[in-house]
Design a protein around this motif. Structure first.
Motif, PDB file in Angstrom:
ATOM      1  N   ASP A 103       0.852  -1.194   0.000  1.00 53.27           N
ATOM      2  CA  ASP A 103       0.000   0.000   0.000  1.00 53.27           C
ATOM      3  C   ASP A 103       0.889   1.246   0.000  1.00 53.27           C
ATOM      4  N   LYS A 104       0.253   2.419   0.100  1.00 48.98           N
ATOM      5  CA  LYS A 104       1.061   3.645  -0.022  1.00 48.98           C
ATOM      6  C   LYS A 104       2.032   3.835   1.147  1.00 48.98           C
ATOM      7  N   ASN A 105       1.794   3.085   2.255  1.00 49.69           N
ATOM      8  CA  ASN A 105       2.718   3.181   3.385  1.00 49.69           C
ATOM      9  C   ASN A 105       3.824   2.126   3.318  1.00 49.69           C
ATOM     10  N   GLY A 106       3.812   1.352   2.225  1.00 51.86           N
ATOM     11  CA  GLY A 106       4.853   0.340   2.046  1.00 51.86           C
ATOM     12  C   GLY A 106       4.526  -0.984   2.722  1.00 51.86           C
ATOM     13  N   ARG A 107       3.332  -1.092   3.280  1.00 51.45           N
ATOM     14  CA  ARG A 107       2.951  -2.346   3.936  1.00 51.45           C
ATOM     15  C   ARG A 107       2.535  -3.369   2.879  1.00 51.45           C
ATOM     16  N   VAL A 108       2.918  -4.637   3.116  1.00 57.89           N
ATOM     17  CA  VAL A 108       2.545  -5.689   2.157  1.00 57.89           C
ATOM     18  C   VAL A 108       1.051  -5.969   2.289  1.00 57.89           C
ATOM     19  N   VAL A 109       0.341  -5.880   1.170  1.00 56.35           N
ATOM     20  CA  VAL A 109      -1.098  -6.133   1.206  1.00 56.35           C
ATOM     21  C   VAL A 109      -1.495  -7.357   0.372  1.00 56.35           C
ATOM     22  N   GLY A 110      -0.541  -7.938  -0.291  1.00 58.92           N
ATOM     23  CA  GLY A 110      -0.852  -9.118  -1.107  1.00 58.92           C
ATOM     24  C   GLY A 110       0.233  -9.367  -2.133  1.00 58.92           C
ATOM     25  N   GLY A 111      -0.123 -10.103  -3.164  1.00 57.27           N
ATOM     26  CA  GLY A 111       0.873 -10.416  -4.189  1.00 57.27           C
ATOM     27  C   GLY A 111       0.233 -10.523  -5.558  1.00 57.27           C
ATOM     28  N   ALA A 112       1.068 -10.465  -6.571  1.00 60.95           N
ATOM     29  CA  ALA A 112       0.573 -10.608  -7.949  1.00 60.95           C
ATOM     30  C   ALA A 112       1.401 -11.688  -8.640  1.00 60.95           C
ATOM     31  N   GLU A 113       0.747 -12.463  -9.461  1.00 61.56           N
ATOM     32  CA  GLU A 113       1.463 -13.506 -10.199  1.00 61.56           C
ATOM     33  C   GLU A 113       1.093 -13.384 -11.669  1.00 61.56           C
ATOM     34  N   THR A 114       2.090 -13.397 -12.518  1.00 60.15           N
ATOM     35  CA  THR A 114       1.823 -13.439 -13.958  1.00 60.15           C
ATOM     36  C   THR A 114       2.310 -14.790 -14.457  1.00 60.15           C
ATOM     37  N   PHE A 115       1.627 -15.323 -15.449  1.00 62.48           N
ATOM     38  CA  PHE A 115       2.033 -16.642 -15.954  1.00 62.48           C
ATOM     39  C   PHE A 115       1.792 -16.759 -17.440  1.00 62.48           C
ATOM     40  N   ARG A 116       2.687 -17.515 -18.080  1.00 65.50           N
ATOM     41  CA  ARG A 116       2.654 -17.678 -19.539  1.00 65.50           C
ATOM     42  C   ARG A 116       2.508 -19.156 -19.881  1.00 65.50           C
ATOM     43  N   ASP A 117       1.593 -19.444 -20.790  1.00 67.40           N
ATOM     44  CA  ASP A 117       1.339 -20.832 -21.209  1.00 67.40           C
ATOM     45  C   ASP A 117       2.492 -21.323 -22.094  1.00 67.40           C
ATOM     46  N   LEU A 118       3.129 -22.416 -21.678  1.00 68.95           N
ATOM     47  CA  LEU A 118       4.250 -22.961 -22.455  1.00 68.95           C
ATOM     48  C   LEU A 118       3.868 -24.255 -23.179  1.00 68.95           C
ATOM     49  N   SER A 119       2.555 -24.549 -23.237  1.00 64.20           N
ATOM     50  CA  SER A 119       2.115 -25.840 -23.814  1.00 64.20           C
ATOM     51  C   SER A 119       2.669 -26.060 -25.217  1.00 64.20           C
ATOM     52  N   ASP A 120       2.582 -25.020 -26.053  1.00 65.56           N
ATOM     53  CA  ASP A 120       3.010 -25.162 -27.447  1.00 65.56           C
ATOM     54  C   ASP A 120       4.491 -25.515 -27.527  1.00 65.56           C
ATOM     55  N   ILE A 121       5.287 -24.795 -26.755  1.00 63.99           N
ATOM     56  CA  ILE A 121       6.740 -25.026 -26.771  1.00 63.99           C
ATOM     57  C   ILE A 121       7.041 -26.429 -26.248  1.00 63.99           C
ATOM     58  N   GLU A 122       6.361 -26.797 -25.161  1.00 62.51           N
ATOM     59  CA  GLU A 122       6.611 -28.109 -24.562  1.00 62.51           C
ATOM     60  C   GLU A 122       6.206 -29.241 -25.499  1.00 62.51           C
ATOM     61  N   LEU A 123       5.072 -29.030 -26.222  1.00 64.71           N
ATOM     62  CA  LEU A 123       4.602 -30.062 -27.147  1.00 64.71           C
ATOM     63  C   LEU A 123       5.636 -30.319 -28.243  1.00 64.71           C
ATOM     64  N   LEU A 124       6.179 -29.223 -28.771  1.00 67.86           N
ATOM     65  CA  LEU A 124       7.187 -29.360 -29.821  1.00 67.86           C
ATOM     66  C   LEU A 124       8.462 -29.993 -29.270  1.00 67.86           C
ATOM     67  N   ARG A 125       8.827 -29.566 -28.048  1.00 72.42           N
ATOM     68  CA  ARG A 125      10.037 -30.115 -27.428  1.00 72.42           C
ATOM     69  C   ARG A 125       9.902 -31.626 -27.220  1.00 72.42           C
ATOM     70  N   GLN A 126       8.707 -32.019 -26.780  1.00 72.65           N
ATOM     71  CA  GLN A 126       8.471 -33.443 -26.543  1.00 72.65           C
ATOM     72  C   GLN A 126       8.535 -34.234 -27.856  1.00 72.65           C
ATOM     73  N   GLU A 127       7.984 -33.628 -28.913  1.00 69.56           N
ATOM     74  CA  GLU A 127       8.012 -34.276 -30.232  1.00 69.56           C
ATOM     75  C   GLU A 127       9.450 -34.509 -30.662  1.00 69.56           C
ATOM     76  N   ILE A 128      10.290 -33.488 -30.435  1.00 66.81           N
ATOM     77  CA  ILE A 128      11.680 -33.581 -30.874  1.00 66.81           C
ATOM     78  C   ILE A 128      12.444 -34.595 -30.030  1.00 66.81           C
ATOM     79  N   ARG A 129      12.271 -34.494 -28.715  1.00 68.42           N
ATOM     80  CA  ARG A 129      13.039 -35.374 -27.825  1.00 68.42           C
ATOM     81  C   ARG A 129      12.457 -36.776 -27.747  1.00 68.42           C
ATOM     82  N   GLY A 130      11.174 -36.886 -28.040  1.00 63.76           N
ATOM     83  CA  GLY A 130      10.498 -38.187 -27.942  1.00 63.76           C
ATOM     84  C   GLY A 130      10.447 -38.711 -26.524  1.00 63.76           C
ATOM     85  N   ARG A 131      10.438 -37.809 -25.543  1.00 66.77           N
ATOM     86  CA  ARG A 131      10.429 -38.258 -24.146  1.00 66.77           C
ATOM     87  C   ARG A 131       8.997 -38.493 -23.667  1.00 66.77           C
ATOM     88  N   TYR A 132       8.409 -39.559 -24.129  1.00 66.02           N
ATOM     89  CA  TYR A 132       7.032 -39.863 -23.743  1.00 66.02           C
ATOM     90  C   TYR A 132       7.003 -40.692 -22.468  1.00 66.02           C
TER      91      TYR A 132
END
Lengths: 453, 146
Positions: A103-132
């Motif tokens: 808050d404006k007094n510098g007290r912790v009032v909570g948190g924020a989390e941002t997140f990015r979907d990596l499914s596409d990258i992981e799917l391709l990586r798995q295809e290449i590595r064949g680590r099923y």
């Protein structure tokens, strides 16, 4: 004024491509943007006011919450890879970053989390590595689930495995899953298609050769057994191997050693063999085309994979999986497959099994410009399979089911004198579902004809 | 004799079956609780959890989110799943014993159902969704529309 502030904040958050949510000091979600809805599958109206772990369902929520760490230490976390469970029961790989809200007094009032979907990258990586892993094998079929049950025990053992199944039924994926579940998983999985190589070449491919073994053998070349040392060697189409190579394979299996072509020193083979065939090996032994001693050496643990025609209950699941895969590979955004196209697929026998289904979906991706794969996007020979009679059949089954359901609801309404809660309880549905079904089938209580009287 | 397992996260229902650090296993005799104990499953993978529950003879599972593989395997072994439950584990158990618990329930203090999870379009793992308690839901709009 406060509402206006909230609306402005939501507009800003919704314009961000990454998922964002914020929590207060009690881990209650206070904001949840559109991308967060898309990635988690949870709607904003439901997420807000809930505990973050009940909505986010990350693998670290219960043991090493990143947001908790940031709030407690004041240190931000950037680009940490974790996974969450979405609304469809799928594990979604994401990368998260956290920040502390003050808050404006510098007290912790909570948190924020941002997140990015990596499914596409992981799917391709798995295809290449064949680590099923076997958790990547898509099935709701009873026979496959029975295999899942014994697969960890098979993987943990050092025994040779023979996988029998028609072409395109996923023998190599099963072999990879066994390897990735076994103590040998840190070492290599080497696959050899025995049917694709002529006899002399197969021998040198498997066992390697030494310099001077034949013309043009200018340097030593390690074979697949040497490359797979400490790991797993997958011998596909083992039924096509010639008698001379069969003898050599038998020796490796019996004595765990071999000699490279032209070599004089014996090499030790610390390799687990998984063999696969689309032929009936037992039949081949009785015909004298496959050595029975080799067959018994290979057939220590046998897995028989069903054809796709025997696991029709998986066709829709697999088709959806391939749609997801080709969306990533081809940069399209096809959402699904129409009921009529599914009806065509369900009627098809799939002699090429899962590989054929994959090719059919790939074919449809070329022709489909909309959001849904329709019968006209399927290969011609397949679309020709369907006659109007079959479509009528599918349609009439749906009509019959609806008529049945309507009849049952009417009877139970009569039984309980129209008491909706009792009817819903007997049917095992909630009252609003009952209301929707009554509306759909135009059922009223007391019945219209009775009211008129 | 009937055994119920509840995936735990402290005193709450764990948000994920495959990450739950433990399970509370309750043994029922004629509808009354005969015994209750906790089983620890930290570092267990999904297959190990399933085999542990089978070894214990569990026939009903209460959990939060559950992956398709685990739901399919448990369903294959005849375990009845009440998935996507959020709230206190004790409240979920009482709600089940009263015959009121349904998949997707959000439980408030005292075990009162304060809503149900509604998911986006597509197949969920709730009732009638192709996995879990009943099969054949297939493609349809969110499995719960208020």
């Amino acid at each position: 004024m406060k509402q206006q502030k909230h609306d402005d904040r939501d507009i800003i958050l919704d314009s961000i491509a990454d998922g964002v949510f914020t929590v207060d000091g009690h881990w209650i979600i206070t904001s949840f943007n559109r991308a967060a809805e898309r990635i988690t599958g949870v709607k904003r109206v439901q997420a807000i006011g809930q505990k973050c772990f009940d909505v986010f369902r990350a693998d670290i929520c219960q043991t090493a919450c990143a947001l908790k760490h940031s709030i407690e230490t004041g240190n931000e976390i950037i680009d940490r890879r974790i996974n969450i469970l979405n609304d469809q029961g799928q594990t979604v790989p994401i990368s998260i970053s956290t920040a502390v809200l003050r808050d404006k007094n510098g007290r912790v009032v909570g948190g924020a989390e941002t997140f990015r979907d990596l499914s596409d990258i992981e799917l391709l990586r798995q295809e290449i590595r064949g680590r099923y892993t076997f958790e990547d094998i898509i099935s709701q079929n009873h026979d496959i689930h029975q295999l899942f049950e014994i697969l960890p025990d098979i993987a943990a053992s050092e025994s040779t495995v023979l996988i029998e199944g028609p072409t395109g039924s996923g023998k190599e994926i099963f072999a990879r899953a066994i390897h990735n579940l076994s103590p040998r998983k840190k070492n290599k999985f080497i696959a050899v298609n025995c049917g694709a190589l002529p006899d002399s070449l197969l021998e040198s491919e498997l066992f390697g050769y030494v310099k001077g073994a034949f013309t043009d053998a200018r340097t030593d070349k390690p074979g697949r057994f040497a490359l797979a040392q400490g790991g797993t060697l997958f011998l596909d189409e083992i039924g096509d191997v010639s008698p001379s190579v069969q003898v050599k394979l038998l020796r490796v299996l019996q004595e765990k050693q071999y000699e490279p072509l032209g070599g004089t020193t014996t090499q030790k083979a610390d390799v687990r063999i998984i063999a696969a065939t689309n032929k009936n090996l037992q039949q081949l032994t009785s015909l004298g085309r496959f050595r029975d001693d080799l067959y018994y050496r290979l057939n220590i643990v046998k897995i028989s994979l069903p054809s796709l025609a025997q696991r029709r209950d998986d066709i829709v699941l697999l088709a959806e999986h391939f749609i997801r895969k080709f969306n990533v590979k081809k940069g399209k955004h096809i959402e699904g497959i129409s009921a009529k196209a599914i009806a065509i697929l369900m009627k098809h026998d799939f002699p090429g099994n899962i590989r054929e289904l994959e090719n059919i979906i790939e074919h449809a991706f070329v022709l489909c410009r909309g959001k849904e794969i329709r019968p006209e996007h399927l290969p011609l020979e397949l679309a020709g399979n369907i006659d109007s009679g079959h479509l009528m059949e599918v349609k009439s089954i749906n009509i019959m089911r609806d008529q049945n359901e309507a009849g049952i609801i009417k009877n139970i309404l009569l039984k309980h004198s129209g008491k909706r809660s009792a009817v819903a309880a007997e049917l095992g549905i909630n009252k609003s579902t009952l209301w929707r079904k009554m509306k759909k089938y135009e059922i009223s209580y007391p019945p219209d004809d009775q009211t008129e009287q | 004799m009937h055994k119920i397992a509840i995936a735990l996260f402290g005193s709450r229902v764990s948000p994920r079956f495959d990450c739950a650090p433990g399970f509370r296993v309750v043994e029922l005799d004629n509808g009354t609780i005969n015994s209750s104990r906790e089983v620890y499953t930290e570092n267990f993978n999904a297959a190990q959890r399933i085999s542990k529950l089978r070894e214990l003879g569990v026939s009903t599972l209460i959990c939060g989110g559950i992956d398709m593989f685990s739901a399919g395997q448990l369903d294959h072994h005849g375990v009845k799943i009440y998935s996507w439950i959020t709230g206190e584990a004790q409240d979920a158990l009482e709600c089940l014993l009263q015959g009121k618990l349904q998949p997707g329930f959000m439980l408030a203090a005292g075990g009162r159902c304060c809503g149900r999870w509604r998911f986006r379009q597509g197949r969920g793992t709730g009732p009638g969704s192709g996995f879990g308690n009943s099969r054949g839901g297939g493609r349809r709009k969110g499995w719960y529309n208020p």
